[in-house]
Structure formats: C-alpha cells, structure tokens
Design an enzyme around this catalytic site. Structure first.
Site: not given
Ligand code: HPA
Length: 235
Positions: A87, A89, A204
């Site tokens: 994965r 992501g 983030d």
């Molecule tokens: N929460 C859940 N999944 C995510 C987030 C998040 O803040 N940012 C990127 N994937």
C-alpha cells in the site's frame, strides 16, 4: 474475474502497488511503467499491469477505508494469486515530530476497527506488517538514500470527528500518524499467509493544519512510489 475486479486471471502480477486513489494508480502506470495495459476498470477502480525495469508489476486502487481495501486486497490475494501488496498512501501526523513529505514504513497498524475480529477472528487492536517486504523496503530505502521512518500508525475509520486530538488507541501504541487502510490489509495478509506492507507520505500535520497542496502532491509522492517500485523488483 472476481466480484469487484474484471481482470482475467494471469493479468495481474504477483506484486501489486496499491494507492487509495484510482487516478494515482493511473499516474503511476503512465509515468513509471512500460508496456502498460489497463486490466480492470470496474467501478472506476483502475488496475494496470506493466513493467518496471523489466519486472512485471501491477498497480491499482484500494479505495478509502478498511471495508474497501478489505475487498480489493482479498480478491487480489485469493483470485489472482497475488503474493505481495504494497500500500502506498498519505497520512496525517499526530504531532510536529513528523514533517510534511516524511516517508514512513509502517511497522504496526493500531485500530478501533472490528475488521480483523469479525472477518478472521483475529483478536487485538494492533497488527504488524506481514512477511519480509517491510525489511526489503528498509534496505531499499537505505540504498536509494530515501530517509524512511519505521513507525506504528493508527488506522482510523473516521476522518471528521467532534473532538480533535489523538485518539486513545493511537496514544496506547505510540502511533505517529493516521491513515485509514493498513489494518485491514495486514489482517487479510495475516489470515491468508501473504505479504503486505504500507508506505506512507505525510500529507498533513494535524495540530498545525499544514498540508501538502493539491499541486504539490504528485511531486511529493515520487520518493514513495520509487521506493515501492525499486522494492518490488527485488521480489
Ligand atoms: N486522517 C485520516 N487519513 C488521512 C489523513 C487524516 O488526517 N491524512 C491523510 N490521510
């Protein structure tokens, strides 16, 4: 053909890179693979098979969340004889100890999800990566000079919530970041005796609300994609 993937048997490689987003799968296929074929487009969840440095590799989306990756990874492992799913992501960092663009290799995924318990009677709220692929990712990262942090992460079913902060299960296991899929992927792989890893790029920082902008994302994800592909060719 499986219920959710329309590829013919044999059209999917033994190793699959699995981003959440079908358009990211297409971007990877178009920009990193040669001799690419679109082998499934059921529900617009695209799967492509092509070659990376001569090795046959597939790339296709998981969709978002444990139920979705649970379906796609199960069908890949059981109907297409896939041995390894990586994965790739994005994740949100729970603290400023992590920075935007950091690359994480997930050691364990902790979750409140009931997926592992109700699918496979696997008890507990934390599951490790499966097989030797995690170590191979670390070795590959070192040889490519891609700084990769080994860490526990939180697989959450929740993106929006009333109370901000780090949920209890994430505190309990010292999870540095949150995403929404690794726990179910690891559960399927554990039950089926397959290999699974999760590489994440920090997109983030939750406490400061910093984030990688949409137009920075493609460039931002390049080291993670290269790391996954360079690892895949060693299998
Ligand atoms: N929460 C859940 N999944 C995510 C987030 C998040 O803040 N940012 C990127 N994937």
């Amino acid at each position: 053909m499986s219920v959710h993937i329309s590829a013919n048997k044999g059209d999917i490689a033994k190793v699959v890179l699995q981003p959440g987003d079908p358009l990211r799968a297409q971007y990877i296929a178009e920009n990193f693979l040669e001799n690419v074929r679109l082998v499934s487009k059921t529900r617009n969840i695209f799967y492509f098979t092509g070659e990376y440095k001569g090795k046959t590799v597939s790339v296709g989306a998981s969709g978002m969340g444990c139920p979705s990756i649970g379906i796609y990874s199960y069908e890949l492992y059981t109907e297409y004889d896939v041995d390894t799913i990586i994965r790739i992501g994005t994740c949100g960092a729970y603290s400023t100890d992590l920075k935007l663009y950091d690359v994480l290799n997930v050691e364990n995924a902790a979750s409140e999800s009931t997926y592992a318990k109700y699918a496979w009677e696997i008890e507990g709220d934390i599951l490790p990566h499966q097989g030797k692929i995690f170590d191979l990712i670390n070795d590959t990262a070192q040889s490519l000079d891609i700084v990769t942090k080994k860490t526990n992460i939180h697989t959450s079913d929740i993106f929006y919530r009333k109370t901000p902060g780090t949920p209890a299960v994430a505190e309990k296991y010292n999870c540095s970041a949150v995403e929404m899929e690794a726990f179910a992927l690891f559960a399927n792989a554990q039950y089926l005796g397959k290999n699974a890893a999760t590489i994440l790029t920090v997109s983030d920082i939750i406490p400061t609300r910093e984030e990688i902008s949409a137009d920075q994302r493609e460039r931002a994800l390049k080291p993670m994609i290269e790391l996954a592909l360079e690892t895949a060719i060693k299998l």
